[in-house]
Enzyme design. Sequence first.
Site, PDB file in Angstrom:
ATOM      1  CG  ASP A 109      40.996  39.272  41.600  1.00 52.83           C
ATOM      2  OD1 ASP A 109      40.342  38.984  40.575  1.00 52.83           O
ATOM      3  OD2 ASP A 109      40.950  40.396  42.134  1.00 52.83           O
ATOM      4  CG  ASP A 110      38.088  36.331  38.041  1.00 51.58           C
ATOM      5  OD1 ASP A 110      39.221  35.943  37.666  1.00 51.58           O
ATOM      6  OD2 ASP A 110      37.297  36.924  37.286  1.00 51.58           O
ATOM      7  CG  ASP A 188      42.598  39.995  27.651  1.00 54.84           C
ATOM      8  OD1 ASP A 188      42.592  41.205  27.299  1.00 54.84           O
ATOM      9  OD2 ASP A 188      41.592  39.421  28.084  1.00 54.84           O
ATOM     10  CB  SER A 219      30.474  40.658  28.117  1.00 53.75           C
ATOM     11  OG  SER A 219      31.670  40.646  27.383  1.00 53.75           O
TER      12      SER A 219
END
Length: 344
Positions: A109-110, A188, A219
Amino acid sequence: MLKKQSAGLVLWGAILFVAWNALLLLFFWTRPAPGRPPSVSALNDDPAGLTREVIRLAQDAEVELERQRGLLQQIGDALWSQRWRVPTAAPPAQVFHQFHFPAAVVVEDDLEVAPDFFEYFQATYPLLKADPSLWCVSAWNDNGKEQMVDSSKPELLYRTDFFPGLGWLLLAELWAELEPKWPKAFWDDWMRRPEQRKGRACIRPEISRTMTFGRKGVSHGQFFDQHLKFIKLNQQFVHFTQLDLSYLQREAYDRDFLARVYGAPQLQVEKVRTNDRKELGEVRVQYTGRDSFKAFAKALGVMDDLKSGVPRAGYRGIVTFQFRGRRVHLAPPQTWEGYDPSWN
């Protein structure tokens, strides 16, 4: 699944939304301004009536704004359904089990997508179905910074042993294989393990068809600030469905790609960095182990991390990119025998 919307529907949706805003603006102009102080005579004549009028105006404005929001949502839903005829924000299990689609594009969604994002997947979908040595098509190039890609070749595609993610196409058959053991988090990196990949490759572009704007959660923003925000998003529409992509089939690709890489002159990394031998438009830098790979990758500005021995964007150990205007292949010896999972 891969059905395009008509340009006319987009145009009419935009016209409808603009017209609605114009009506809303007219509505406010024909009402007393809520911020305008009433006259002394009005207060003396009917102060309670003024209060009622202000409350009514606020209520009317709220109703109109809610109607506008609903209309915008309807326009957006109509445009999406006409374009792809698939539900938005549906998990893979729902897409495959409830709606029975043969394939799905997984998008975080980004992500911002390129103009030819869907064209790219529409063209590579038949290739993914036909070639069992492939297991995904990704829109992402891990080494896709602007200075590291050839902007004159937005149509260029590669095979990669590294699972890129960040906008990727998978088949229902792959989901059936992975679903029973799908992890609750960090999927992932889980996909990059040998027991999931099973020697299969993905397709990835020279120039990314997605760009992430999600700084939070990566991160604490450090990886985003140092790398992700510099990835170039393609802006030139490529008619992939009109191109012959058979060169990406394993047998043809391995033959031609390996001949090209190992036919390129070998150059020391220091000479590549100082741009020696400018007449060589394509060169190979050879590494012999994990440490030399990481050192050369850092020196040339490519991602140096490895997942189960596989470098980002790598294929048969080879990482291909642009450096100061020429094509560079960071490659192992031609006698390469496979990835070492201990290189992690």
